[in-house]
Design a protein around this motif. Structure first.
Motif, PDB file in Angstrom:
ATOM      1  N   PRO A 103      16.423  39.530  -4.978  1.00  0.00           N
ATOM      2  CA  PRO A 103      16.023  38.678  -3.850  1.00  0.00           C
ATOM      3  C   PRO A 103      15.955  39.477  -2.554  1.00  0.00           C
ATOM      4  N   ALA A 104      14.902  39.241  -1.782  1.00  0.00           N
ATOM      5  CA  ALA A 104      14.705  39.997  -0.550  1.00  0.00           C
ATOM      6  C   ALA A 104      15.838  39.736   0.433  1.00  0.00           C
ATOM      7  N   SER A 105      16.321  40.787   1.058  1.00  0.00           N
ATOM      8  CA  SER A 105      17.375  40.622   2.058  1.00  0.00           C
ATOM      9  C   SER A 105      17.145  41.504   3.275  1.00  0.00           C
ATOM     10  N   ASP A 106      16.212  42.443   3.191  1.00  0.00           N
ATOM     11  CA  ASP A 106      16.000  43.373   4.287  1.00  0.00           C
ATOM     12  C   ASP A 106      14.507  43.586   4.494  1.00  0.00           C
ATOM     13  N   GLY A 107      14.058  43.403   5.729  1.00  0.00           N
ATOM     14  CA  GLY A 107      12.655  43.606   6.040  1.00  0.00           C
ATOM     15  C   GLY A 107      11.789  42.460   5.566  1.00  0.00           C
ATOM     16  N   LEU A 108      10.543  42.775   5.295  1.00  0.00           N
ATOM     17  CA  LEU A 108       9.554  41.767   4.942  1.00  0.00           C
ATOM     18  C   LEU A 108       9.109  41.954   3.499  1.00  0.00           C
ATOM     19  N   ALA A 109       8.960  40.846   2.787  1.00  0.00           N
ATOM     20  CA  ALA A 109       8.379  40.848   1.450  1.00  0.00           C
ATOM     21  C   ALA A 109       7.283  39.792   1.413  1.00  0.00           C
ATOM     22  N   ILE A 110       6.332  39.963   0.512  1.00  0.00           N
ATOM     23  CA  ILE A 110       5.234  39.017   0.366  1.00  0.00           C
ATOM     24  C   ILE A 110       5.351  38.342  -0.990  1.00  0.00           C
ATOM     25  N   ALA A 111       5.220  37.017  -1.003  1.00  0.00           N
ATOM     26  CA  ALA A 111       5.203  36.262  -2.252  1.00  0.00           C
ATOM     27  C   ALA A 111       3.828  35.625  -2.399  1.00  0.00           C
ATOM     28  N   LEU A 112       3.189  35.846  -3.526  1.00  0.00           N
ATOM     29  CA  LEU A 112       1.834  35.349  -3.766  1.00  0.00           C
ATOM     30  C   LEU A 112       1.868  34.216  -4.788  1.00  0.00           C
ATOM     31  N   ASP A 113       1.361  33.070  -4.375  1.00  0.00           N
ATOM     32  CA  ASP A 113       1.355  31.893  -5.229  1.00  0.00           C
ATOM     33  C   ASP A 113      -0.033  31.660  -5.802  1.00  0.00           C
ATOM     34  N   ALA A 181      15.214  34.172   5.173  1.00  0.00           N
ATOM     35  CA  ALA A 181      14.212  33.215   5.635  1.00  0.00           C
ATOM     36  C   ALA A 181      12.989  33.243   4.728  1.00  0.00           C
ATOM     37  N   VAL A 182      12.448  32.067   4.450  1.00  0.00           N
ATOM     38  CA  VAL A 182      11.228  31.949   3.656  1.00  0.00           C
ATOM     39  C   VAL A 182      10.177  31.261   4.531  1.00  0.00           C
ATOM     40  N   CYS A 183       9.096  31.986   4.802  1.00  0.00           N
ATOM     41  CA  CYS A 183       8.022  31.476   5.651  1.00  0.00           C
ATOM     42  C   CYS A 183       6.781  31.222   4.804  1.00  0.00           C
ATOM     43  N   GLY A 184       6.035  30.202   5.149  1.00  0.00           N
ATOM     44  CA  GLY A 184       4.801  29.901   4.443  1.00  0.00           C
ATOM     45  C   GLY A 184       3.644  29.781   5.410  1.00  0.00           C
ATOM     46  N   THR A 185       2.451  30.040   4.931  1.00  0.00           N
ATOM     47  CA  THR A 185       1.257  29.921   5.768  1.00  0.00           C
ATOM     48  C   THR A 185       0.561  28.594   5.471  1.00  0.00           C
ATOM     49  N   PHE A 186       0.268  27.846   6.547  1.00  0.00           N
ATOM     50  CA  PHE A 186      -0.319  26.519   6.437  1.00  0.00           C
ATOM     51  C   PHE A 186      -1.410  26.345   7.485  1.00  0.00           C
ATOM     52  N   ILE A 187      -2.323  25.405   7.229  1.00  0.00           N
ATOM     53  CA  ILE A 187      -3.314  25.058   8.244  1.00  0.00           C
ATOM     54  C   ILE A 187      -2.632  24.438   9.455  1.00  0.00           C
ATOM     55  N   ASN A 188      -1.671  23.555   9.192  1.00  0.00           N
ATOM     56  CA  ASN A 188      -0.920  22.905  10.263  1.00  0.00           C
ATOM     57  C   ASN A 188       0.523  23.380  10.221  1.00  0.00           C
ATOM     58  N   VAL A 204       5.206  33.542   2.090  1.00  0.00           N
ATOM     59  CA  VAL A 204       4.505  32.991   0.942  1.00  0.00           C
ATOM     60  C   VAL A 204       3.041  32.765   1.295  1.00  0.00           C
ATOM     61  N   ILE A 205       2.144  33.333   0.495  1.00  0.00           N
ATOM     62  CA  ILE A 205       0.702  33.156   0.653  1.00  0.00           C
ATOM     63  C   ILE A 205       0.207  32.311  -0.517  1.00  0.00           C
ATOM     64  N   GLY A 206      -0.451  31.190  -0.203  1.00  0.00           N
ATOM     65  CA  GLY A 206      -0.846  30.252  -1.241  1.00  0.00           C
ATOM     66  C   GLY A 206      -2.189  30.557  -1.872  1.00  0.00           C
ATOM     67  N   ASN A 207      -2.473  29.829  -2.926  1.00  0.00           N
ATOM     68  CA  ASN A 207      -3.732  29.925  -3.647  1.00  0.00           C
ATOM     69  C   ASN A 207      -4.918  29.741  -2.707  1.00  0.00           C
ATOM     70  N   GLU A 208      -6.011  30.461  -2.999  1.00  0.00           N
ATOM     71  CA  GLU A 208      -7.176  30.483  -2.110  1.00  0.00           C
ATOM     72  C   GLU A 208      -7.737  29.095  -1.816  1.00  0.00           C
ATOM     73  N   SER A 209      -7.724  28.192  -2.770  1.00  0.00           N
ATOM     74  CA  SER A 209      -8.320  26.866  -2.539  1.00  0.00           C
ATOM     75  C   SER A 209      -7.288  25.747  -2.462  1.00  0.00           C
ATOM     76  N   LYS A 210      -6.146  25.913  -3.117  1.00  0.00           N
ATOM     77  CA  LYS A 210      -5.158  24.828  -3.189  1.00  0.00           C
ATOM     78  C   LYS A 210      -3.962  25.023  -2.268  1.00  0.00           C
ATOM     79  N   GLY A 211      -3.831  26.197  -1.683  1.00  0.00           N
ATOM     80  CA  GLY A 211      -2.685  26.447  -0.818  1.00  0.00           C
ATOM     81  C   GLY A 211      -1.411  26.672  -1.616  1.00  0.00           C
TER      82      GLY A 211
END
Length: 255
Positions: A103-113, A181-188, A204-211
């Protein structure tokens, strides 16, 4: 030189199922082949033009067994290649061992959904490499990072970045237990340029069409949005959004 039967066998690796069955992947092109050779991966077979072999002997001479090297003509290289215009060198590479995931504990990691587009996947890996992000964690529904199109889009960054596949719900739950911390990208979401950003986080970066999958939402404690200043586009490409988010995190944390 290479026999016709050997050439036919190697051409079979155009099919991903054959690569998966034999735990290998294909690398094509001068730039990416050089990156693979510098990464000290196990090269199963090297096929290249006489010109490339002569000009790059320092790259391959001590790293590839002599019986794994084949000089090929342009028409033979075309039989092996997935590219519209074959590019002098083709490698068959052993898949690297799966690295342990912590599990990430230092710096930045990217999670792809569930990222599906190989071009997006490769570009995101290249972005991670650019910003010094060493781990990209993928849902099991995300495209294979050893897909030839992913490798091409990453421009060799795939050989320097640890890519993991797991159940993201389990991974994010572990991150929460570690108070990462877990951050997600959203339209709103909160404007990324004014929101408070943690120094250590998983984005967290979501699926191209479904988020982002609804099952992951309970683990996200910061919702971020890139402001749509133009007001005309519906959304940003997943890899473009990843680049903007990573850039702002690094800028804010003094890199």
């Amino acid at each position: 030189m290479i026999s016709n039967s050997r050439l036919k066998q190697l051409a079979g690796y155009k099919l991903s199922k054959n690569c998966n069955n034999d735990n290998v992947f294909v690398v094509e092109g001068e730039k990416i082949a050089a990156e693979a050779l510098l990464a000290n991966l196990h090269i199963v077979t090297l096929c290249a033009t006489a010109e490339w072999l002569a000009q790059n002997q320092g790259l391959w001479a001590a790293k590839v067994p002599a019986d794994a090297i084949f000089e090929v003509a342009d028409n033979e290289l075309k039989r092996l290649s997935n590219l519209q215009t074959p590019n002098k060198v083709w490698l068959l590479v052993q898949q690297p061992a799966v690295q342990p995931l912590e599990p990430a504990s230092d710096g930045l990691a990217i999670a792809l959904d569930r990222i599906q587009d190989p071009g997006n996947m490769g570009t995101i890996i290249r972005i991670a490499d650019w910003f010094g992000i060493r781990h990209v964690v993928c849902s099991t529904g995300t495209v294979n990072y050893l897909n030839p199109k992913v490798i091409q889009a990453s421009m060799g960054s795939v050989f320097r970045t640890a890519v993991h596949y797991t159940q993201l719900t389990d991974f994010l739950a572990q991150c929460r237990q570690r108070h990462t911390a877990v951050c997600g990208t959203f339209i709103n979401g909160d404007n990324i340029y004014t929101a408070q950003l943690p120094q250590n986080a998983v984005v967290v970066i979501g699926n191209e069409s479904k988020g982002i999958d609804p099952d992951l939402l309970p683990f996200i404690n910061t919702r971020l949005s890139i402001p749509n200043i133009g007001g005309t586009c519906e959304s940003l490409n997943a890899s473009v959004a990843t680049g903007i988010v990573c850039s702002e995190f690094c800028r804010r944390n003094g890199f």
